[in-house]
Design a protein around this motif. Structure first.
Motif, PDB file in Angstrom:
ATOM      1  N   ALA A  92     -22.296  36.704 -53.137  1.00 14.11           N
ATOM      2  CA  ALA A  92     -23.763  36.722 -53.186  1.00 14.11           C
ATOM      3  C   ALA A  92     -24.380  36.806 -51.793  1.00 14.11           C
ATOM      4  O   ALA A  92     -24.954  35.834 -51.303  1.00 14.11           O
ATOM      5  CB  ALA A  92     -24.285  35.504 -53.939  1.00 14.11           C
ATOM      6  N   PRO A  93     -24.281  37.970 -51.152  1.00 18.68           N
ATOM      7  CA  PRO A  93     -24.785  38.092 -49.784  1.00 18.68           C
ATOM      8  C   PRO A  93     -26.311  38.010 -49.717  1.00 18.68           C
ATOM      9  O   PRO A  93     -27.004  38.916 -50.159  1.00 18.68           O
ATOM     10  CB  PRO A  93     -24.297  39.475 -49.364  1.00 18.68           C
ATOM     11  CG  PRO A  93     -24.167  40.234 -50.639  1.00 18.68           C
ATOM     12  CD  PRO A  93     -23.786  39.225 -51.674  1.00 18.68           C
ATOM     13  N   VAL A  94     -26.788  36.891 -49.216  1.00 21.69           N
ATOM     14  CA  VAL A  94     -28.225  36.714 -49.029  1.00 21.69           C
ATOM     15  C   VAL A  94     -28.477  36.145 -47.639  1.00 21.69           C
ATOM     16  O   VAL A  94     -27.635  35.469 -47.065  1.00 21.69           O
ATOM     17  CB  VAL A  94     -28.854  35.787 -50.099  1.00 21.69           C
ATOM     18  CG1 VAL A  94     -28.785  36.415 -51.474  1.00 21.69           C
ATOM     19  CG2 VAL A  94     -28.210  34.433 -50.106  1.00 21.69           C
ATOM     20  N   ASN A  95     -29.619  36.464 -47.124  1.00 17.83           N
ATOM     21  CA  ASN A  95     -30.063  35.961 -45.824  1.00 17.83           C
ATOM     22  C   ASN A  95     -31.558  35.653 -45.950  1.00 17.83           C
ATOM     23  O   ASN A  95     -32.382  36.354 -45.395  1.00 17.83           O
ATOM     24  CB  ASN A  95     -29.794  37.029 -44.749  1.00 17.83           C
ATOM     25  CG  ASN A  95     -30.205  36.556 -43.376  1.00 17.83           C
ATOM     26  OD1 ASN A  95     -30.167  35.370 -43.079  1.00 17.83           O
ATOM     27  ND2 ASN A  95     -30.626  37.491 -42.540  1.00 17.83           N
ATOM     28  N   PRO A  96     -31.910  34.633 -46.738  1.00 19.71           N
ATOM     29  CA  PRO A  96     -33.319  34.393 -47.033  1.00 19.71           C
ATOM     30  C   PRO A  96     -34.098  33.863 -45.829  1.00 19.71           C
ATOM     31  O   PRO A  96     -33.565  33.152 -44.983  1.00 19.71           O
ATOM     32  CB  PRO A  96     -33.272  33.353 -48.150  1.00 19.71           C
ATOM     33  CG  PRO A  96     -31.985  32.636 -47.934  1.00 19.71           C
ATOM     34  CD  PRO A  96     -31.033  33.658 -47.365  1.00 19.71           C
ATOM     35  N   ALA A  97     -35.354  34.254 -45.799  1.00 21.28           N
ATOM     36  CA  ALA A  97     -36.260  33.761 -44.755  1.00 21.28           C
ATOM     37  C   ALA A  97     -37.689  34.035 -45.196  1.00 21.28           C
ATOM     38  O   ALA A  97     -37.939  34.904 -46.028  1.00 21.28           O
ATOM     39  CB  ALA A  97     -35.986  34.460 -43.433  1.00 21.28           C
ATOM     40  N   ILE A  98     -38.598  33.273 -44.627  1.00 20.89           N
ATOM     41  CA  ILE A  98     -40.016  33.580 -44.792  1.00 20.89           C
ATOM     42  C   ILE A  98     -40.446  34.275 -43.518  1.00 20.89           C
ATOM     43  O   ILE A  98     -40.308  33.743 -42.419  1.00 20.89           O
ATOM     44  CB  ILE A  98     -40.841  32.315 -45.062  1.00 20.89           C
ATOM     45  CG1 ILE A  98     -40.437  31.739 -46.423  1.00 20.89           C
ATOM     46  CG2 ILE A  98     -42.338  32.637 -45.019  1.00 20.89           C
ATOM     47  CD1 ILE A  98     -41.172  30.512 -46.850  1.00 20.89           C
ATOM     48  N   VAL A  99     -40.933  35.506 -43.680  1.00 19.18           N
ATOM     49  CA  VAL A  99     -41.315  36.321 -42.533  1.00 19.18           C
ATOM     50  C   VAL A  99     -42.817  36.543 -42.527  1.00 19.18           C
ATOM     51  O   VAL A  99     -43.461  36.572 -43.569  1.00 19.18           O
ATOM     52  CB  VAL A  99     -40.569  37.682 -42.523  1.00 19.18           C
ATOM     53  CG1 VAL A  99     -39.084  37.480 -42.327  1.00 19.18           C
ATOM     54  CG2 VAL A  99     -40.829  38.470 -43.789  1.00 19.18           C
TER      55      VAL A  99
END
Length: 168
Positions: A92-99
């Motif tokens: 599950a490749p994820v790189n979450p962020a609030i941008v």
């Protein structure tokens, strides 16, 4: 104060939406559509439209149809495939962020259209709009960058391009 032209424009748009979403042109639906659209036009025209002539512009309709075609065929498909890939991938490749993503539109309709387009596209959600700073704060499932300008190019620039032509 109810302005007749505003009421007619809102009623026509409401009637069109009613018929499209009901999927029927039976006598009952046409009659119900006229009644609901007329009431909608009278009740909501003063808060819905400032300049009814904008809605009658063929150029704006052309860009709205072009945008809808692009959005539902290209943008949505790419986003869905990307999220499906993430779901099915074993790690599950994820790189979450609030941008923070700047915007350059004026009308509330344009801002709303951009925010809805971003939120309706899988993998991104607008969590806040800062009117003073003129930025969206977007939760991005796979943040490729935290740079606001680059994030805008990746996430919202195409939505903004069309929204400006349709609403501003």
């Amino acid at each position: 104060m109810v302005k007749p032209l505003n009421s007619v424009v809102v009623a026509v748009l409401a009637f069109f939406a009613y018929i499209v979403f009901s999927g029927s042109v039976s006598t009952y639906d046409l009659l119900t559509g006229v009644i609901v659209a007329t009431a909608t036009g009278v009740l909501f025209s003063s808060i819905t439209l400032q300049n009814p002539w904008k809605t009658l512009s063929p150029r704006r309709w052309y860009y709205a149809l072009r945008y809808a075609a692009r959005y539902f065929t290209i943008d949505e498909t790419k986003a869905h495939l990307d999220v499906i890939k993430r779901i099915l991938h074993p790690k599950a490749p994820v790189n979450p962020a609030i941008v923070k993503v700047p915007f350059d539109v004026e009308s509330d309709y344009a801002k709303t259209a951009i925010a809805c387009s971003i939120t309706n596209t899988p993998g991104t959600v607008v969590v806040e709009i800062d009117e003073e700073k003129r930025v969206f704060y977007i939760h991005w499932i796979d943040a490729k960058t935290l740079d606001p300008v680059k994030a805008r190019e990746e996430i919202s620039l195409i939505f903004e391009k069309y929204s400006k032509k349709i609403f501003d």
